[in-house]
Design a protein around this motif. Structure first.
Motif, PDB file in Angstrom:
ATOM      1  N   LEU A 112       0.826  -1.208   0.000  1.00 30.65           N
ATOM      2  CA  LEU A 112       0.000   0.000   0.000  1.00 30.65           C
ATOM      3  C   LEU A 112       0.863   1.262   0.000  1.00 30.65           C
ATOM      4  O   LEU A 112       0.493   2.270  -0.606  1.00 30.65           O
ATOM      5  N   THR A 113       1.994   1.210   0.669  1.00 31.25           N
ATOM      6  CA  THR A 113       2.910   2.353   0.657  1.00 31.25           C
ATOM      7  C   THR A 113       3.421   2.625  -0.751  1.00 31.25           C
ATOM      8  O   THR A 113       3.544   3.784  -1.173  1.00 31.25           O
ATOM      9  N   LEU A 114       3.715   1.558  -1.486  1.00 33.05           N
ATOM     10  CA  LEU A 114       4.178   1.717  -2.870  1.00 33.05           C
ATOM     11  C   LEU A 114       3.044   2.161  -3.794  1.00 33.05           C
ATOM     12  O   LEU A 114       3.284   2.853  -4.793  1.00 33.05           O
ATOM     13  N   THR A 115       1.822   1.772  -3.461  1.00 36.99           N
ATOM     14  CA  THR A 115       0.680   2.039  -4.330  1.00 36.99           C
ATOM     15  C   THR A 115       0.127   3.440  -4.147  1.00 36.99           C
ATOM     16  O   THR A 115      -0.109   4.164  -5.119  1.00 36.99           O
ATOM     17  N   HIS A 118      -0.555   9.436  -1.196  1.00 41.23           N
ATOM     18  CA  HIS A 118      -0.764  10.272  -0.018  1.00 41.23           C
ATOM     19  C   HIS A 118      -0.851   9.508   1.293  1.00 41.23           C
ATOM     20  O   HIS A 118      -0.739  10.105   2.360  1.00 41.23           O
ATOM     21  N   LEU A 119      -1.072   8.225   1.257  1.00 44.82           N
ATOM     22  CA  LEU A 119      -1.181   7.428   2.468  1.00 44.82           C
ATOM     23  C   LEU A 119       0.000   6.472   2.539  1.00 44.82           C
ATOM     24  O   LEU A 119       0.174   5.622   1.668  1.00 44.82           O
ATOM     25  N   GLN A 120       0.806   6.617   3.576  1.00 49.86           N
ATOM     26  CA  GLN A 120       2.033   5.823   3.716  1.00 49.86           C
ATOM     27  C   GLN A 120       1.999   5.087   5.061  1.00 49.86           C
ATOM     28  O   GLN A 120       2.555   5.558   6.057  1.00 49.86           O
ATOM     29  N   PRO A 121       1.364   3.929   5.119  1.00 46.94           N
ATOM     30  CA  PRO A 121       1.191   3.226   6.396  1.00 46.94           C
ATOM     31  C   PRO A 121       2.428   2.446   6.818  1.00 46.94           C
ATOM     32  O   PRO A 121       3.191   1.941   5.985  1.00 46.94           O
ATOM     33  N   VAL A 122       2.613   2.334   8.128  1.00 49.63           N
ATOM     34  CA  VAL A 122       3.711   1.532   8.673  1.00 49.63           C
ATOM     35  C   VAL A 122       3.234   0.849   9.944  1.00 49.63           C
ATOM     36  O   VAL A 122       2.421   1.399  10.701  1.00 49.63           O
ATOM     37  N   LEU A 123       3.697  -0.372  10.166  1.00 49.19           N
ATOM     38  CA  LEU A 123       3.357  -1.143  11.355  1.00 49.19           C
ATOM     39  C   LEU A 123       4.447  -0.953  12.398  1.00 49.19           C
ATOM     40  O   LEU A 123       5.632  -1.135  12.115  1.00 49.19           O
ATOM     41  N   VAL A 124       4.054  -0.592  13.623  1.00 51.65           N
ATOM     42  CA  VAL A 124       5.010  -0.360  14.711  1.00 51.65           C
ATOM     43  C   VAL A 124       4.595  -1.206  15.905  1.00 51.65           C
ATOM     44  O   VAL A 124       3.432  -1.187  16.306  1.00 51.65           O
ATOM     45  N   ARG A 125       5.564  -1.928  16.456  1.00 52.08           N
ATOM     46  CA  ARG A 125       5.298  -2.723  17.670  1.00 52.08           C
ATOM     47  C   ARG A 125       5.924  -2.025  18.862  1.00 52.08           C
ATOM     48  O   ARG A 125       7.114  -1.705  18.852  1.00 52.08           O
ATOM     49  N   PRO A 137       1.573  13.607   3.775  1.00 50.26           N
ATOM     50  CA  PRO A 137       2.182  14.914   3.562  1.00 50.26           C
ATOM     51  C   PRO A 137       1.586  15.919   4.546  1.00 50.26           C
ATOM     52  O   PRO A 137       0.433  15.805   4.952  1.00 50.26           O
ATOM     53  N   GLN A 138       2.393  16.883   4.958  1.00 48.31           N
ATOM     54  CA  GLN A 138       1.904  17.890   5.903  1.00 48.31           C
ATOM     55  C   GLN A 138       0.989  18.874   5.185  1.00 48.31           C
ATOM     56  O   GLN A 138       1.387  19.936   4.742  1.00 48.31           O
ATOM     57  N   GLN A 139      -0.248  18.472   5.067  1.00 46.34           N
ATOM     58  CA  GLN A 139      -1.244  19.306   4.433  1.00 46.34           C
ATOM     59  C   GLN A 139      -2.587  19.002   5.082  1.00 46.34           C
ATOM     60  O   GLN A 139      -2.648  18.325   6.102  1.00 46.34           O
TER      61      GLN A 139
END
Length: 345
Positions: A112-115, A118-125, A137-139
């Motif tokens: 999804l990040t590559l696709t 404007h939306l760049q999701p990441v999983l954090v534990r 983006p800061q908008q």
């Protein structure tokens, strides 16, 4: 959600017409085109202007599929790059090859990040808690429907991979709270927080360790039912469980009635109360625990409230009892949850 069981499974499941309007906003021009599209999925265009109207969830699922085919976009044209037809199938196929839900989610979010642009999701534990954070983006923040459609896809796939529903502890969103939120709270969590610094979903990290055991036949069945099987069914506001929870929210926990007292208040016997709740897949104790968890999560986001005060408000005898219960509900200590939630405040 049990192994292979769709979340959408009865004719009574409905979706607010508000979500239909949101789905059409960027993916279908108004006027004749809208009427033609809605007619093809058995939704009366005349009801678009009725704010309280609801449509069968199956019709909403057909609308999603139709718009995806027409626009070659499974995300209602809400990102400049879009989510081309076949993306959901690719996400599921590639994710199910991973050994655990955590690895599968990481794979799906990387795609999804590559696709998306404007939306760049990441999983954090974060120790006992996990979060999916959407970088942007800061908008100006996107409309709530955009974020919730994203969560619907990601959470729906994660539940299918896990073979059960993954409880959501909280969802924070950058956007302001919309006038309409009822279905979003039913679909995801009562704990929705708006106008936050970032958009994220928080859940227990132990879900990430669940094994992924899906085969090709299950994949084909899931895709054949999508997206209907990732739409959480609307809960009847007149259901007994919903009425009881609403009543509990209005009372201090110390004044919550016992089963027999509640039954008398409802003018039924205790055995009838238990039977009717069982028919809805509930118990009175589970309803009380659910409301306690909901209230605790909300109060932990308020730094001025101490643990002792929260424990007292929830009706616990002492702080240690509250800590034990919260860890059972969420897999995390109250202190760790508060630290994570307040970290970006």
């Amino acid at each position: 959600m049990t192994q292979g069981e769709p979340l959408l499974n009865t004719a009574k499941d409905t979706i607010s017409m508000q979500l239909v309007r949101e789905a059409l906003l960027q993916s279908c021009p108004p006027g004749v085109a809208t009427a033609e599209v809605l007619g093809r999925v058995d939704i009366d265009p005349a009801r678009l202007d009725q704010p309280d109207a609801r449509v069968p969830a199956s019709a909403y699922a057909r609308l999603w599929r139709l718009l995806a085919r027409r626009c070659n976009d499974e995300f209602f044209c809400m990102d400049p790059r879009g989510l081309r037809s076949g993306s959901l199938a690719f996400i599921c196929r590639s994710s199910m090859a991973q050994p655990t839900v955590g690895a599968a989610l990481a794979s799906a979010l990387e795609f999804l990040t590559l696709t998306f642009e404007h939306l760049q999701p990441v999983l954090v534990r974060q120790q006992s808690l996990a979060e999916i954070v959407i970088g942007e983006p800061q908008q100006e923040a996107r409309r709530p429907f955009t974020y919730f459609t994203f969560w619907m896809i990601v959470h729906g796939v994660a539940c299918w991979l896990a073979g059960r529903r993954i409880p959501i502890l909280a969802i924070e969103l950058r956007c302001a709270e919309p006038d309409f939120c009822d279905d979003y709270r039913v679909m995801f969590s009562q704990n929705l927080q708006f106008s936050r610094p970032r958009t994220r979903m928080i859940f227990a990290a132990d879900c990430l360790d669940l094994p992924v055991k899906r085969n090709g036949e299950e994949l084909q069945r899931f895709l054949a039912q999508a997206p209907g099987n990732i739409l959480v069914k609307y809960r009847d506001p007149d259901s007994l469980a919903r009425r009881i929870k609403d009543d509990l929210r209005q009372r201090p926990a110390a004044q919550w009635p016992e089963t027999e007292t509640l039954a008398r208040h409802l003018c039924i016997s205790a055995s009838t109360l238990r039977r009717r709740l069982a028919e809805e897949g509930q118990t009175y104790q589970a309803l009380k625990d659910s409301v306690r968890k909901e209230l605790a999560i909300g109060w932990l986001a308020q730094p001025n409230l101490g643990f002792a005060e929260i424990a007292e408000r929830l009706g616990f005898a002492d702080v240690s009892s509250f800590h034990k219960a919260f860890r059972k509900w969420s897999g995390s200590s109250p202190g760790h949850y508060r630290t994570l939630v307040l970290a970006s405040s």
